[in-house]
Design a protein around this motif. Sequence first.
Motif, PDB file in Angstrom:
ATOM      1  N   SER A 360       0.794  -1.318   0.044  1.00 18.42           N
ATOM      2  CA  SER A 360       0.035   0.052  -0.203  1.00 18.42           C
ATOM      3  C   SER A 360       0.960   1.388  -0.035  1.00 18.42           C
ATOM      4  O   SER A 360       0.545   2.368  -0.483  1.00 18.42           O
ATOM      5  CB  SER A 360      -1.071  -0.058   1.176  1.00 18.42           C
ATOM      6  OG  SER A 360      -1.828  -1.051   1.296  1.00 18.42           O
ATOM      7  N   LEU A 361       2.267   1.099   0.537  1.00 14.86           N
ATOM      8  CA  LEU A 361       2.897   2.047   0.535  1.00 14.86           C
ATOM      9  C   LEU A 361       3.815   2.147  -0.591  1.00 14.86           C
ATOM     10  O   LEU A 361       4.742   1.130  -0.463  1.00 14.86           O
ATOM     11  CB  LEU A 361       3.776   2.338   1.959  1.00 14.86           C
ATOM     12  CG  LEU A 361       4.852   3.492   1.907  1.00 14.86           C
ATOM     13  CD1 LEU A 361       4.452   4.759   1.785  1.00 14.86           C
ATOM     14  CD2 LEU A 361       5.383   3.230   3.573  1.00 14.86           C
ATOM     15  N   THR A 362       3.879   3.101  -1.453  1.00 12.05           N
ATOM     16  CA  THR A 362       4.464   2.800  -2.814  1.00 12.05           C
ATOM     17  C   THR A 362       5.938   3.561  -2.808  1.00 12.05           C
ATOM     18  O   THR A 362       6.809   3.055  -3.375  1.00 12.05           O
ATOM     19  CB  THR A 362       3.817   3.224  -3.952  1.00 12.05           C
ATOM     20  OG1 THR A 362       3.382   4.723  -3.756  1.00 12.05           O
ATOM     21  CG2 THR A 362       2.257   2.395  -4.071  1.00 12.05           C
ATOM     22  N   ASP A 363       5.960   4.710  -1.821  1.00 14.10           N
ATOM     23  CA  ASP A 363       7.406   5.368  -2.095  1.00 14.10           C
ATOM     24  C   ASP A 363       7.443   6.204  -0.802  1.00 14.10           C
ATOM     25  O   ASP A 363       6.589   6.620  -0.236  1.00 14.10           O
ATOM     26  CB  ASP A 363       7.389   6.120  -3.413  1.00 14.10           C
ATOM     27  CG  ASP A 363       8.716   6.859  -3.690  1.00 14.10           C
ATOM     28  OD1 ASP A 363       9.623   6.243  -3.122  1.00 14.10           O
ATOM     29  OD2 ASP A 363       8.831   7.960  -3.872  1.00 14.10           O
ATOM     30  N   ILE A 364       8.520   6.414  -0.453  1.00 16.22           N
ATOM     31  CA  ILE A 364       8.899   7.450   0.634  1.00 16.22           C
ATOM     32  C   ILE A 364       9.890   8.422   0.326  1.00 16.22           C
ATOM     33  O   ILE A 364      11.054   8.147  -0.121  1.00 16.22           O
ATOM     34  CB  ILE A 364       9.483   6.648   2.014  1.00 16.22           C
ATOM     35  CG1 ILE A 364       8.159   5.534   2.493  1.00 16.22           C
ATOM     36  CG2 ILE A 364       9.770   7.723   3.139  1.00 16.22           C
ATOM     37  CD1 ILE A 364       8.704   4.868   3.578  1.00 16.22           C
ATOM     38  N   GLN A 365       9.777   9.760   0.488  1.00 14.03           N
ATOM     39  CA  GLN A 365      10.696  10.674   0.202  1.00 14.03           C
ATOM     40  C   GLN A 365      10.810  11.542   1.359  1.00 14.03           C
ATOM     41  O   GLN A 365       9.774  11.955   2.039  1.00 14.03           O
ATOM     42  CB  GLN A 365      10.186  11.536  -1.073  1.00 14.03           C
ATOM     43  CG  GLN A 365      10.058  10.901  -2.476  1.00 14.03           C
ATOM     44  CD  GLN A 365       9.588  11.866  -3.272  1.00 14.03           C
ATOM     45  OE1 GLN A 365      10.094  12.953  -3.697  1.00 14.03           O
ATOM     46  NE2 GLN A 365       8.700  11.347  -4.385  1.00 14.03           N
ATOM     47  N   VAL A 366      11.997  11.510   1.895  1.00 12.56           N
ATOM     48  CA  VAL A 366      12.508  12.277   2.934  1.00 12.56           C
ATOM     49  C   VAL A 366      13.347  13.620   2.369  1.00 12.56           C
ATOM     50  O   VAL A 366      14.340  13.423   1.770  1.00 12.56           O
ATOM     51  CB  VAL A 366      13.055  11.530   3.885  1.00 12.56           C
ATOM     52  CG1 VAL A 366      13.513  12.663   5.327  1.00 12.56           C
ATOM     53  CG2 VAL A 366      12.345  10.580   4.411  1.00 12.56           C
TER      54      VAL A 366
END
Length: 380
Positions: A360-366
Amino acid sequence: MARNVILMIAACCIMLSGCSGIKNIQDLTYIVSIGMDYDEEKDEYTVFLQGLNFVNVAKQEGGKSADPIPIFVASAKGETLNLAIRELYKLSEPSLYFAHVKNLVISKRILQHKFKDVVEEIGRNRFIRPTLHIVTTDESIEEVFNINALFNYPAVYTVIFKKDIYDVDHNEIRPVPLMKFLREYYEPMNAAKLPSVKINKTSWKAEKDYPVLYFDGYAVFQNKKYIKDLTFEDSLFLNWLMEKYVAIDERVDVEGKLAAAVKLESPKLKFQYEENASSPKFSIVLSIRADLLEKVEDISSDRLTSLIEEKIKTKLQSLYLDGIERKIDYLNAGEKWFRMRPEKFAELKKTGHFYLEENSLTDIQVKVQIFNFNSYKFNE
């Protein structure tokens, strides 16, 4: 004229008699905390009351009294909260006064066995205000109530009495008002959290060990069910992500060795949802402001920023995956998605299924921006 004088005197007598039942503030026992424990074998509650007299909290002229003022803790057993407290009215002089209750402390045994019943009882109880704080503990509630703040300040200066966001230091878990907890507890798309209070008996000493109270993590609920205890580090990280005006200190390592220490604040967490997905699918963009506290090793500013971003991304992903395993929506990612799709929410209520999966979580940008380098120089 005489008639008017008589009427005035009669009116004054009526006004004076109306105040005759008012008690002086020093003639009451102020109940500031209520604790609840449960005996599974006897199917019986134990209720604890933490009482303070006005002298416990009044400011003394010329400063605080050097002599410690005792805390009074009462306890009684009963089938319900009200029946247990009823036992204490006949044993309490000065009279009990409940208008200033600040805390509700619930044992872990209640979380495991009777929390639904207790929450419903609390919700309909008129003398429990929705603004008080609710915490849990696996310590002795009587011992928790008998702990003063440092320098023999009264119990109202301990961590469970912190009132609002401005009382909370960074690197500290925030208290939770009952009203906010219940709102999240009854929400099917949110994780509800209760701070867990512990006793530390070794850090402070005053000729002998001086015990203090602190929050060591969260007890986490999803869909009105107690799921697990979250560690202090994960609880603090989640608190920082989800609340305003919270800052945390983080170490930055290079190959397992400390390179710098930074302060992270003002996180802005944004969800970007896929439009046509049948269940929540989203990416996360997290923007962070950072201040450099210490530079231990020679490192470039770009490398430092990259390491912070990588560490926060790893922690965020780890927390999300732990939630998937336990069926907890730590980030409240499903709330906005379901509110925009009422038909999907109706299906969720019928099935009761958990709505998030690993993909469900496709990408993380920090994205980290360092604002203050604390006079350290960098050779780029």
